[in-house]
Motif scaffolding. Structure first.
Motif, PDB file in Angstrom:
ATOM      1  N   MET A  95      28.694 -11.835  71.554  1.00  0.00           N
ATOM      2  CA  MET A  95      28.625 -10.778  70.542  1.00  0.00           C
ATOM      3  C   MET A  95      30.014 -10.381  70.078  1.00  0.00           C
ATOM      4  SD  MET A  95      26.618  -8.997  68.677  1.00  0.00           S
ATOM      5  CE  MET A  95      24.988  -8.866  69.436  1.00  0.00           C
ATOM      6  N   THR A  96      30.951 -10.282  71.007  1.00  0.00           N
ATOM      7  CA  THR A  96      32.314  -9.940  70.620  1.00  0.00           C
ATOM      8  C   THR A  96      32.897 -11.003  69.688  1.00  0.00           C
ATOM      9  OG1 THR A  96      32.745  -8.617  72.586  1.00  0.00           O
ATOM     10  CG2 THR A  96      34.651  -9.580  71.502  1.00  0.00           C
ATOM     11  N   GLU A  97      32.646 -12.267  69.973  1.00  0.00           N
ATOM     12  CA  GLU A  97      33.098 -13.333  69.078  1.00  0.00           C
ATOM     13  C   GLU A  97      32.555 -13.127  67.672  1.00  0.00           C
ATOM     14  OE1 GLU A  97      33.438 -17.057  72.275  1.00  0.00           O
ATOM     15  OE2 GLU A  97      31.682 -16.865  70.976  1.00  0.00           O
ATOM     16  N   PHE A  98      31.262 -12.805  67.593  1.00  0.00           N
ATOM     17  CA  PHE A  98      30.633 -12.632  66.279  1.00  0.00           C
ATOM     18  C   PHE A  98      31.224 -11.435  65.546  1.00  0.00           C
ATOM     19  CE2 PHE A  98      27.382 -11.381  63.256  1.00  0.00           C
ATOM     20  CZ  PHE A  98      26.913 -12.595  62.771  1.00  0.00           C
ATOM     21  N   LEU A 100      34.247 -10.124  65.999  1.00  0.00           N
ATOM     22  CA  LEU A 100      35.619 -10.450  65.588  1.00  0.00           C
ATOM     23  C   LEU A 100      35.614 -11.330  64.351  1.00  0.00           C
ATOM     24  CD1 LEU A 100      37.349 -11.204  69.022  1.00  0.00           C
ATOM     25  CD2 LEU A 100      37.400  -9.081  67.699  1.00  0.00           C
ATOM     26  N   TRP A 101      34.748 -12.347  64.351  1.00  0.00           N
ATOM     27  CA  TRP A 101      34.677 -13.235  63.188  1.00  0.00           C
ATOM     28  C   TRP A 101      34.265 -12.464  61.935  1.00  0.00           C
ATOM     29  CZ3 TRP A 101      30.103 -14.136  60.510  1.00  0.00           C
ATOM     30  CH2 TRP A 101      30.230 -15.012  59.434  1.00  0.00           C
ATOM     31  N   SER A 102      33.253 -11.601  62.050  1.00  0.00           N
ATOM     32  CA  SER A 102      32.769 -10.848  60.888  1.00  0.00           C
ATOM     33  C   SER A 102      33.831  -9.884  60.377  1.00  0.00           C
ATOM     34  CB  SER A 102      31.503 -10.070  61.265  1.00  0.00           C
ATOM     35  OG  SER A 102      30.467 -10.932  61.671  1.00  0.00           O
ATOM     36  N   PHE A 106      35.979 -10.152  56.406  1.00  0.00           N
ATOM     37  CA  PHE A 106      36.312  -9.185  55.354  1.00  0.00           C
ATOM     38  C   PHE A 106      37.803  -8.837  55.365  1.00  0.00           C
ATOM     39  CE2 PHE A 106      31.744  -8.198  56.071  1.00  0.00           C
ATOM     40  CZ  PHE A 106      31.291  -8.504  54.801  1.00  0.00           C
ATOM     41  N   HIS A 107      38.382  -8.659  56.529  1.00  0.00           N
ATOM     42  CA  HIS A 107      39.794  -8.251  56.609  1.00  0.00           C
ATOM     43  C   HIS A 107      40.709  -9.279  55.954  1.00  0.00           C
ATOM     44  CE1 HIS A 107      43.566  -6.765  58.205  1.00  0.00           C
ATOM     45  NE2 HIS A 107      43.781  -7.917  58.801  1.00  0.00           N
ATOM     46  N   ALA A 273      24.088 -14.143  66.642  1.00  0.00           N
ATOM     47  CA  ALA A 273      25.279 -13.472  67.170  1.00  0.00           C
ATOM     48  C   ALA A 273      25.408 -13.639  68.672  1.00  0.00           C
ATOM     49  CB  ALA A 273      25.253 -11.987  66.803  1.00  0.00           C
ATOM     50  N   ALA A 274      24.310 -13.443  69.403  1.00  0.00           N
ATOM     51  CA  ALA A 274      24.356 -13.552  70.864  1.00  0.00           C
ATOM     52  C   ALA A 274      22.952 -13.870  71.364  1.00  0.00           C
ATOM     53  CB  ALA A 274      24.861 -12.253  71.479  1.00  0.00           C
TER      54      ALA A 274
END
Length: 308
Positions: A95-98, A100-102, A106-107, A273-274
């Protein structure tokens, strides 16, 4: 040995049965609505048919195959039996990977770059420092806390909202219904990691999403029922919101003809996501069966009043 009934869409739990049999030799299995399933002592569930659990007189334990149990507790006829969920230690990492990627999607303007690539438009956007992007996490449980800490490590400005007061190093925290609007007003990328409960059903509606600053984005990787999709689309079309990454939906799989697939600014991902491994699911269910027989406290037992 205990008897188990699988309550889900047909075929979903086919990978689980041989793993459970390996963990619990002598296990007897049936799938709802087979006659033998009605006599089972253990119900292993994902979105069980309404009324099915109430029709099992020998039931001793109800077990979700995921972290969420909203799909079980939504049925008011669910009998007063222990309900447990799955907590896979690798889920938090995934979930953290998802998240961070998301966030980076946008960033770092990947959403805009991908759109430009479709038309051959070469355009570089000014890079922003991580601290200039405010990421807000809805839900500061295990998943939300881990994602928030990793975002802080990357230098993002991170805040979080939870139902009850919580603290975490480097994270500005908000709690309670009265603080929700203030939290939303300071978020450039909103990440929803809330459990689904009666109080969070439809939480992401027009009123609340409009509290986000103009140009904000949404990342939904909790439950589809948190979001009023038509309200999101309306705010995207007026330009108040920039975009959304949506991983969960009220109806899954999302039908191929659903307009969200083609809505500008929306990226649909297939509830990826997870995902807990079938082996972990089998091991945790089997351990709870053993604990039940020994009269010991169950793993990951659900507080039905809280909904998780």
């Amino acid at each position: 040995m205990i008897s188990v009934a699988f309550l889900s869409t047909p075929g979903l739990m086919d990978p689980l049965e041989p793993l459970l049999r390996r963990e619990l030799p002598g296990l007897t299995c049936a799938s709802w609505p087979e006659e033998a399933s009605r006599e089972a002592e253990l119900a292993v569930c994902w979105k069980p048919q309404a009324g099915a659990l109430a029709a099992m007189p020998n039931l001793k334990l109800i077990h979700s195959i995921a972290a969420g149990v909203d799909n079980i507790l939504a049925d008011p006829s669910v009998p007063d039996r222990p309900v447990c969920r799955i907590v896979d230690p690798d889920i938090s990492v995934a979930m953290t990977e998802f998240v961070l990627w998301s966030t980076l999607y946008f960033h770092r303007d990947f959403d805009r770059v991908i759109d430009n690539a479709r038309t051959g438009a070469w355009h570089r956007y000014a890079q922003r420092a991580p601290q200039d992007t405010r990421v807000g996490i809805l839900g500061l449980g295990t998943l939300g806390t881990d994602a928030a800490r990793r975002l802080v490590d990357l230098g993002f400005s991170v805040s979080a909202w939870s139902r009850s007061a919580k603290t975490a190093d480097g994270i500005r925290t908000f709690s309670g219904a009265a603080a929700l609007d203030a939290f939303l007003g300071e978020v450039d990328i909103l990440v929803s990691l809330l459990p689904l409960t009666p109080s969070t059903l439809g939480l992401l509606n027009a009123e609340r999403l409009s509290r986000l600053p103009k140009g904000a984005a949404l990342v939904l990787c909790s439950r589809g029922e948190h979001l009023i999709a038509d309200d999101l689309v309306a705010l995207l079309r007026t330009g108040h919101l920039r975009g959304a990454v949506l991983d969960v939906f009220e109806r899954e799989p999302l039908p191929a003809d659903h307009p969200l697939w083609r809505e500008p600014g929306v990226l649909v991902t297939p509830h990826m996501a997870a995902i807990a491994s079938w082996m972990v699911i089998a091991q945790q269910i089997a351990e709870n069966v053993r604990r039940l027989k020994r009269g010991e406290p169950l793993l990951n037992a659900v507080d039905r009043a809280r909904g998780y």
